[in-house]
Every structure is written in structure tokens, then in C-alpha cells.
Design a protein around this motif. Structure first.
Motif, mmCIF file in Angstrom:
data_model
loop_
_atom_site.group_PDB
_atom_site.id
_atom_site.type_symbol
_atom_site.label_atom_id
_atom_site.label_comp_id
_atom_site.label_asym_id
_atom_site.label_seq_id
_atom_site.Cartn_x
_atom_site.Cartn_y
_atom_site.Cartn_z
ATOM 1 N N LEU A 9 0.835 -1.206 0.000
ATOM 2 C CA LEU A 9 0.000 0.000 0.000
ATOM 3 C C LEU A 9 0.868 1.253 0.000
ATOM 4 N N GLU A 10 2.146 1.084 -0.281
ATOM 5 C CA GLU A 10 3.041 2.248 -0.345
ATOM 6 C C GLU A 10 2.653 3.043 -1.597
ATOM 7 N N PRO A 11 2.245 4.329 -1.450
ATOM 8 C CA PRO A 11 1.678 5.072 -2.583
ATOM 9 C C PRO A 11 2.569 5.097 -3.838
ATOM 10 N N GLY A 12 3.889 5.188 -3.642
ATOM 11 C CA GLY A 12 4.783 5.231 -4.810
ATOM 12 C C GLY A 12 4.671 3.952 -5.638
ATOM 13 N N LEU A 13 4.575 2.808 -4.951
ATOM 14 C CA LEU A 13 4.484 1.522 -5.653
ATOM 15 C C LEU A 13 3.099 1.341 -6.290
ATOM 16 N N VAL A 14 2.069 1.769 -5.558
ATOM 17 C CA VAL A 14 0.712 1.680 -6.117
ATOM 18 C C VAL A 14 0.616 2.571 -7.359
ATOM 19 N N ALA A 15 1.277 3.741 -7.290
ATOM 20 C CA ALA A 15 1.268 4.661 -8.448
ATOM 21 C C ALA A 15 1.864 3.971 -9.670
ATOM 22 N N LYS A 16 2.976 3.246 -9.463
ATOM 23 C CA LYS A 16 3.608 2.543 -10.594
ATOM 24 C C LYS A 16 2.668 1.487 -11.176
ATOM 25 N N ALA A 17 1.966 0.773 -10.288
ATOM 26 C CA ALA A 17 0.996 -0.233 -10.768
ATOM 27 C C ALA A 17 -0.117 0.448 -11.564
ATOM 28 N N MET A 18 -0.516 1.646 -11.112
ATOM 29 C CA MET A 18 -1.562 2.383 -11.841
ATOM 30 C C MET A 18 -1.060 2.779 -13.233
ATOM 31 N N VAL A 19 0.198 3.187 -13.290
ATOM 32 C CA VAL A 19 0.761 3.588 -14.586
ATOM 33 C C VAL A 19 0.823 2.372 -15.525
ATOM 34 N N GLU A 20 1.246 1.236 -14.989
ATOM 35 C CA GLU A 20 1.304 0.017 -15.823
ATOM 36 C C GLU A 20 -0.095 -0.365 -16.317
ATOM 37 N N ALA A 21 -1.064 -0.269 -15.430
ATOM 38 C CA ALA A 21 -2.444 -0.590 -15.830
ATOM 39 C C ALA A 21 -2.918 0.389 -16.906
ATOM 40 N N GLY A 22 -2.526 1.660 -16.750
ATOM 41 C CA GLY A 22 -2.887 2.675 -17.752
ATOM 42 C C GLY A 22 -2.282 2.336 -19.115
ATOM 43 N N ARG A 23 -1.030 1.925 -19.094
ATOM 44 C CA ARG A 23 -0.367 1.547 -20.357
ATOM 45 C C ARG A 23 -1.103 0.366 -21.003
ATOM 46 N N ALA A 24 -1.446 -0.608 -20.161
ATOM 47 C CA ALA A 24 -2.153 -1.787 -20.682
ATOM 48 C C ALA A 24 -3.505 -1.391 -21.284
ATOM 49 N N ALA A 25 -4.168 -0.416 -20.650
ATOM 50 C CA ALA A 25 -5.476 0.021 -21.159
ATOM 51 C C ALA A 25 -5.324 0.705 -22.523
ATOM 52 N N ARG A 26 -4.258 1.490 -22.664
ATOM 53 C CA ARG A 26 -4.002 2.181 -23.942
ATOM 54 C C ARG A 26 -3.723 1.175 -25.065
ATOM 55 N N ALA A 27 -3.034 0.066 -24.687
ATOM 56 C CA ALA A 27 -2.612 -0.896 -25.712
ATOM 57 C C ALA A 27 -3.556 -2.097 -25.816
ATOM 58 N N LEU A 28 -4.665 -2.053 -25.094
ATOM 59 C CA LEU A 28 -5.546 -3.232 -25.012
ATOM 60 C C LEU A 28 -6.110 -3.616 -26.386
ATOM 61 N N THR A 29 -5.946 -4.885 -26.743
ATOM 62 C CA THR A 29 -6.507 -5.372 -28.005
ATOM 63 C C THR A 29 -7.779 -6.162 -27.706
ATOM 64 N N PRO A 30 -8.685 -6.271 -28.688
ATOM 65 C CA PRO A 30 -9.890 -7.084 -28.460
ATOM 66 C C PRO A 30 -9.528 -8.516 -28.081
ATOM 67 N N GLN A 31 -8.420 -9.023 -28.625
ATOM 68 C CA GLN A 31 -7.965 -10.388 -28.325
ATOM 69 C C GLN A 31 -7.616 -10.523 -26.834
ATOM 70 N N GLN A 32 -6.845 -9.540 -26.323
ATOM 71 C CA GLN A 32 -6.463 -9.568 -24.892
ATOM 72 C C GLN A 32 -7.707 -9.494 -24.006
ATOM 73 N N GLN A 33 -8.616 -8.631 -24.436
ATOM 74 C CA GLN A 33 -9.841 -8.461 -23.635
ATOM 75 C C GLN A 33 -10.650 -9.758 -23.629
ATOM 76 N N ALA A 34 -10.703 -10.414 -24.796
ATOM 77 C CA ALA A 34 -11.452 -11.679 -24.889
ATOM 78 C C ALA A 34 -10.804 -12.747 -24.005
ATOM 79 N N GLU A 35 -9.470 -12.766 -23.957
ATOM 80 C CA GLU A 35 -8.776 -13.752 -23.109
ATOM 81 C C GLU A 35 -9.083 -13.487 -21.624
#
Lengths: 194, 459
Positions: free
Chosen positions: B396-422
Motif C-alpha cells: 500500500l506504499e503510494p509510490g508503488l501503487v502509483a507505478k501499478a496504476m501507470v502500468e495498468a494505464g499503459r495496458a489500457a491504452r494498448a488493449l486489443t480485443p484479443q487480450q480483452q477476450a482472453e
């Protein structure tokens, strides 16, 4: 054109706490904000002294013109016997014993007796008198509130609201006497406040 | 010579929160009743009285009632409303004259039997059930808690009729999920009740393995009869739409949290982590939408507002703003729209190793990236670990959670219909119907008479 005040809905709001709780204040404010008239029955004049209420829409009624304490001889006597009289006696005593070295022993004794008396008085008040009085208070208030209720047109109200448990006995009897008026303990704003 | 076809098995389901209630636990109860009806059971539900739902709780969704299988018969035994009574005219003479004494006496009377405020309903459940059983016998009783008085009534019905019963721990009773400690002192009557309820049940059901293990440790003789039925999600209530992959719109990212924000959740950590995450170019001007209430009571939102960078009206405070937006409560019918609107879903949860939030299954069903903001040892890991788009800081260390949020954001930007279906394919295994099959089979196995062949019919 604004609705004439006399035709607006009206709530008889009963509360017998010493200070008006925040939730009741906010309830009144929400009702008056929606144009609802409020007949507010409170214990004493000072219950609402520092509270800003819409003078046009809120009519305040008091069970006691003065402090509630003066309304009950027993409560007044208890206050006198346990607190006021001993305070006076000890104040006078210490005016004498405080002066002069020869009085030192007496002064110390008087102080100790005063401390003991204060502890006993507090114990009797909080441990004995107040618990009994608190239970009897709603029933005592019920008869004392009759005079104040004469100034309220309960029959023409849209709702009777009991805002605390001390006022339930009074409100319950009003609910029985006026079976066509909604009578509740819920601070329900519907249907007037959207 | 003719042979009559065996009659359908009869299930008595004791579920206080049942539609039109919209309490959080109602979805499991609704799905369970529907599942058994579809599997050929003749289901009778004992639920909370409507006056309690409408007037005391005021949390109802009439449309949810329309999703209950019409073959299910619902009865609503009485509940003594003395402690909740607000209608002055409905109060007894005693309550109208000595209200505090009357309520105290009422509580004392109830707690002598069972340590919970729904005991009068539980007693009436027993009476209703025994009467119905005498007309036409039940084959099994399934009870879900909370309220846990439902378990007590199942136990009483078993004692009176011999019908086997199952206790479904939809919620934890004797274990405090926020402190991971026992919820009651050692001699509290809840322990004796739990011992007899679990001891005499044909099965006890939990929502995750951590809870099952905790109870198995306390009641080892019943351990073999304990099972896990996770919460899952309901495809008939959540239309997740087609897989479209990343949003085609040119706009900042949208993170979303759906549910009530409570004081037990790491709200400050989430807000601070999001503030830090917005310093990364990927999350420039990103917003975190909170779809739900702040606190359980009308007055409890004030404490959260500054934490979230909002003013007293819930609007962004220019001096504190770091992208959090209060969007307000959402009805069940609008939930799909909320998931559609947001690119990343934030799993904000309180508690520790025994907590599996129900919402995580819906989150996974969308096939969108999920970022975790909760204690690392949470039981929800059990289901999240296989989800391909899960991002966690394990802290729950905010700096680490922030990094996870950034990674999730990147994944959302690059999300393909195939990944979403999986991702959705993984979530499909948590569809409620699939999860309830083992429970139905276990209860079917306890029936002591020949039954018709099982045919699934969703009405």
C-alpha cells in the motif's frame, strides 16, 4: 407567485433535549428551505437561543419559560441541597478560616470536608438522582407541555414528528388523539424536500 | 401397473435479503434460488418482510424482483420491528410511555434466545417452515447469513423435522474480517450457536478458501463437510458488450471505482498514489471516477472529501485537485455503462487475508485492466492471480501503487480485443451458475428419496 404562508404544509416538531441536536437543526433547515412551516416545541427558551431559525416559517413554543430546573421543585431542592447551600456554607467558612495561622488546621479540615462533600454530592446527583429523574422526565414533561401545546394547532398539522426519545410519550398520545395525522419519530423530509 | 414419476426435490431457502432488497448480499441469494429452480427444485424462499425493506432500510430495487424465477415461491415471515419502529401509532402502550425501557426489554428478550436483532424473524421462519413441511415435506434446507439467525432457524427446523440443512456463510460471523481476529469474546453465545450449527449441518459453505480454513481449524470434526462457493458474477445482470479493446477516443485515461467508499478502505493511499501516478506522462490529466456513496450514512461523506481533493459540495477543490471525481451512486441497471466509461478499474478494498470482494468478479467480467489498492495478503488474490490484466504493487506504499496504476494505464491504452477476450474467458469460470453447480450436487446428494433426473431449465 409565491404560495401564501398559511396554505403551506406544516410540521409539529417536538424535541425535549436541552440543546437542539445538529440533525434536528438540519431537518428544520431542510423543511423551511422547501417552504414547510414548523411548529417547534422545545424544553426551554435557551434551547434555541443561539440558533438561527427562519422567523417567518418556524414558530417556537417552550415548555418552560425559564430554566427547566425551576419547573420542578424536587430538582430545584436537589440542586440547593447538594450544591448551592454547601457552596455558600464553605465559602463563608473559608472567609473566616483562611485568615491567621491559628486557623490553618481548621482551614485544611474545611477544605477536606469540602472535597468530600463535593464528591458525595456529585455521586448522589449522577448515580442516584439523575438516572431516576431521566427516566421520569418524559412523563413529567408530558403534563408540563400541555400549556405549550394549547398554542399549537395540532389538528391542522400535516405531520407530528418526535425528534428524541424523551418526547415519545407526549407524541404517542398526540398520535392517538389525532389519528388522521401522520405521526413518526423519523426525520423524514419526503415529500416536501426533493 | 403404473409407476408415478418421482416428485421434484423441495428446497427451503432461508435468505433474509432477497429481491426487492438491494443489499449487497442479495445477488448471491437471487442467483442461488434461480439456480436451484432451474435445476428442477421446487424452491420456497423465506425472506425479510417488505415493511422492513421499504420502511426501515429503504433500499429496494423492484426491477430485481423481475429477475427471480417465477417458479420460486417466496414467503415473508414477520419480524418484530420494535427496535426500528418509527410510526408512533404502531407503538405499544409500553413503548409509547417508556420507549427506552420497552426497547431494552425487547432486546433482552431477544438476546436470551439468539445474539442478533433478527431473532423474531428466525423464530417465525421455523414456524412457517414446520407448517409447510407438514403439508408437503421439504428435502433440504439451505440458509444464508447474514443475518445469522437464518442459520439458527435452519438448525431448529432440522431438529423439528430431521430435514438436512446447509449453512452458507455469505458473510463472516465470528471472524472480524477487518482485524482478522475473533469477532466475539470467548464466552459469547455466538460461539456455542456456531458450534451446533456447523456441527449438525450437512455442509457449510464459505466464499473463499481462507475462510473455510479458519473455520475448519476451529471445527475440525466438520472440516470434511465444508466447501467453497465463490461469489461470482451474474451474466443476466451485467451486459458487458462486445470486446472493443482500447478506447479509440483521444482523451486522458479514465480510472474507475464502483462501490461505497468506507473508512476501513485505504482511501488516503489510493488518492496519494493517483496523485503521484498523474505525474507520469501516460496518466497526464487522468481522472479517477468514484461511482458510489462516500460512507454508509448521509452525514459520513464530509470526512472523505478533503482526502479526495474535493470541496464540501463534492466538486474538485482547485488547490487540492488531483484528478479524483465523485460521480455518485449507480443503479444496478447502469453498472455496465460505468464499466464501459472507464479504461482501468480500481479494486479498492478493506480488510486482509479473509476478504474477497463480490465486485472483483464483475470487474474481471469486463476484460479491462484492474489495479489493486488493498492489503497484499487479501483473499481476493485467490481469484485475481489468474487474471491476465491484473496490476498490483503488493503493497500500500503510494509510490508503488502509483507505478501499478501507470502500468495498468499503459495496458489500457494498448488493449486489443484479443487480450480483452482472453481476460473475459478467464472471468467466465466465475459465472455464478457454474460456481453453484457443486453446491446443488452436494445438496441433491443429501436427499433421502428417489429424485427425477436432473434437467436444467432456466424458466
Amino acid at each position: 407567485m409565491a404560495e401564501p404562508t398559511a396554505t403551506r404544509p406544516r410540521v409539529v416538531l417536538l424535541t425535549l433535549t436541552y440543546k437542539l441536536p445538529d440533525r434536528v437543526q438540519s431537518y428544520i433547515s431542510d423543511l423551511t428551505g422547501a417552504g414547510v412551516r414548523v411548529d417547534l416545541l422545545v424544553t426551554e427558551r435557551r434551547t434555541v437561543e443561539d440558533i438561527e431559525l427562519d422567523e417567518e416559517l418556524v414558530k417556537v413554543h417552550h415548555v418552560f419559560e425559564d430554566s427547566e430546573m425551576y419547573g420542578y421543585p424536587l430538582r430545584w431542592v436537589e440542586r440547593r441541597v447538594l450544591f448551592d447551600v454547601p457552596t455558600k456554607v464553605f465559602t463563608k467558612t473559608r472567609e473566616v478560616t483562611r485568615n491567621g495561622e491559628r486557623m490553618q488546621v481548621l482551614d485544611k479540615t474545611a477544605l477536606k470536608v469540602r472535597q468530600g462533600q463535593a464528591a458525595v454530592s456529585q455521586g448522589v446527583h449522577h448515580g442516584l438522582f439523575w438516572p431516576v429523574f431521566q427516566r421520569a422526565r418524559p412523563l413529567l414533561l408530558m403534563s408540563r407541555a400541555r400549556k405549550a401545546l394549547r398554542g399549537i394547532d395540532v389538528a391542522g398539522a400535516d405531520r407530528i414528528v418526535a425528534a428524541d426519545s424523551a418526547v415519545v410519550p407526549l407524541a404517542w398520545r398526540l398520535a392517538k388523539r389525532y389519528p388522521n395525522i401522520q405521526a413518526t419519530t423519523a426525520l423524514d423530509r419526503k415529500p416536501w424536500v426533493k | 401397473m403404473t409407476f408415478s414419476r418421482p416428485k421434484a426435490p423441495r428446497l427451503l431457502y432461508i435468505a433474509f435479503y432477497f429481491p426487492p432488497s438491494r443489499a449487497s448480499g442479495v445477488y448471491r441469494a437471487r442467483a442461488t434460488a434461480n439456480h436451484f429452480a432451474a435445476a428442477g427444485w421446487d424452491v420456497t424462499v423465506l425472506a425479510a418482510p417488505l415493511r422492513f425493506l421499504y420502511e426501515v432500510i429503504g433500499s429496494v430495487d423492484e426491477k430485481l424482483s423481475e429477475t427471480v424465477d417465477p417458479r420460486i415461491h417466496v414467503e415473508r415471515p414477520e419480524l418484530d420491528l420494535t427496535r426500528w419502529e418509527s410510526d408512533l401509532r404502531s407503538m405499544s402502550w409500553l413503548q409509547g410511555t417508556l420507549p427506552r425501557t420497552a426497547v431494552r426489554l425487547h432486546k433482552w428478550r431477544e438476546e436470551r434466545y439468539f445474539p442478533e436483532q433478527y431473532v423474531s424473524w428466525a423464530r417465525n421462519c421455523v414456524a412457517t417452515a414446520v407448517e409447510a413441511h407438514n403439508r408437503e415435506p421439504f428435502d433440504a434446507v439451505l440458509s444464508t447469513g447474514n443475518p445469522f439467525a437464518a442459520f439458527a432457524s435452519a438448525w431448529e427446523i432440522h431438529k423439528a423435522t430431521g430435514v438436512p440443512y446447509v449453512a452458507d456463510y455469505r458473510d463472516s460471523w465470528t471472524l472480524d474480517l477487518f482485524s482478522d481476529e475473533p469477532a466475539f469474546p470467548p464466552k459469547h453465545p455466538a460461539w456455542a450457536w456456531e458450534q451446533r450449527i456447523i456441527g449438525d449441518s450437512s455442509h457449510t459453505v464459505f466464499v473463499n478458501d481462507a475462510l473455510r480454513a479458519w473455520h475448519a481449524d476451529r471445527y475440525p470434526k466438520a472440516a470434511e463437510r465444508m466447501m467453497v462457493v465463490p461469489n461470482g458474477w451474474d451474466p443476466d445482470l451485467l451486459d458487458v458488450g462486445p470486446t472493443t479493446g482500447a478506447s479509440k477516443e483521444d482523451r486522458p485515461l479514465r480510472f474507475g471505482y464502483l462501490g461505497t467508499v468506507t473508512a476501513k478502505q485505504p482511501v488516503a493511499e489510493m488518492a496519494e498514489a493517483f496523485r503521484q501516478a498523474r505525474e507520469y506522462p501516460e496518466l497526464l490529466d487522468a481522472e479517477l471516477n468514484i461511482h458510489g456513496h462516500l460512507g454508509f450514512f448521509q452525514t459520513s461523506h464530509a470526512g472523505f472529501l478533503p482526502l479526495l481533493g474535493l470541496d464540501l459540495n463534492g466538486e474538485p477543490d482547485p488547490e487540492l485537485d488531483h484528478g479524483l471525481r465523485l460521480r455518485g451512486p449507480v443503479s444496478k441497471t447502469e453498472v455496465a455503462g460505468v464499466y464501459e466509461h472507464n479504461d482501468v478499474l480500481v479494486f479498492l478494498a478493506a480488510g486482509g487475508k479473509y476478504v474477497t470482494s463480490g465486485k472483483i468478479f464483475e470487474y474481471m467480467a469486463t476484460g479491462k485492466p484492474i489495479v489493486s489498492v488493498h492489503a497484499p495478503e487479501i483473499a481476493a488474490r485467490e481469484v485475481l492471480e489468474g487474471y491476465p490484466l491484473w496490476f498490483t504493487a503488493d503493497s500500500l506504499e503510494p509510490g508503488l501503487v502509483a507505478k501499478a496504476m501507470v502500468e495498468a494505464g499503459r495496458a489500457a491504452r494498448a488493449l486489443t480485443p484479443q487480450q480483452q477476450a482472453e481476460a473475459r474467458a478467464y472471468a467466465d469460470r466465475f459465472q455464478r451458475d457454474a460456481l453453484l453447480d457443486p453446491l446443488e450436487a452436494a445438496i441433491r446428494a443429501t436427499v433421502r428419496r428417489p429424485l427425477p433426473v436432473r434437467e436444467v431449465n432456466h424458466g
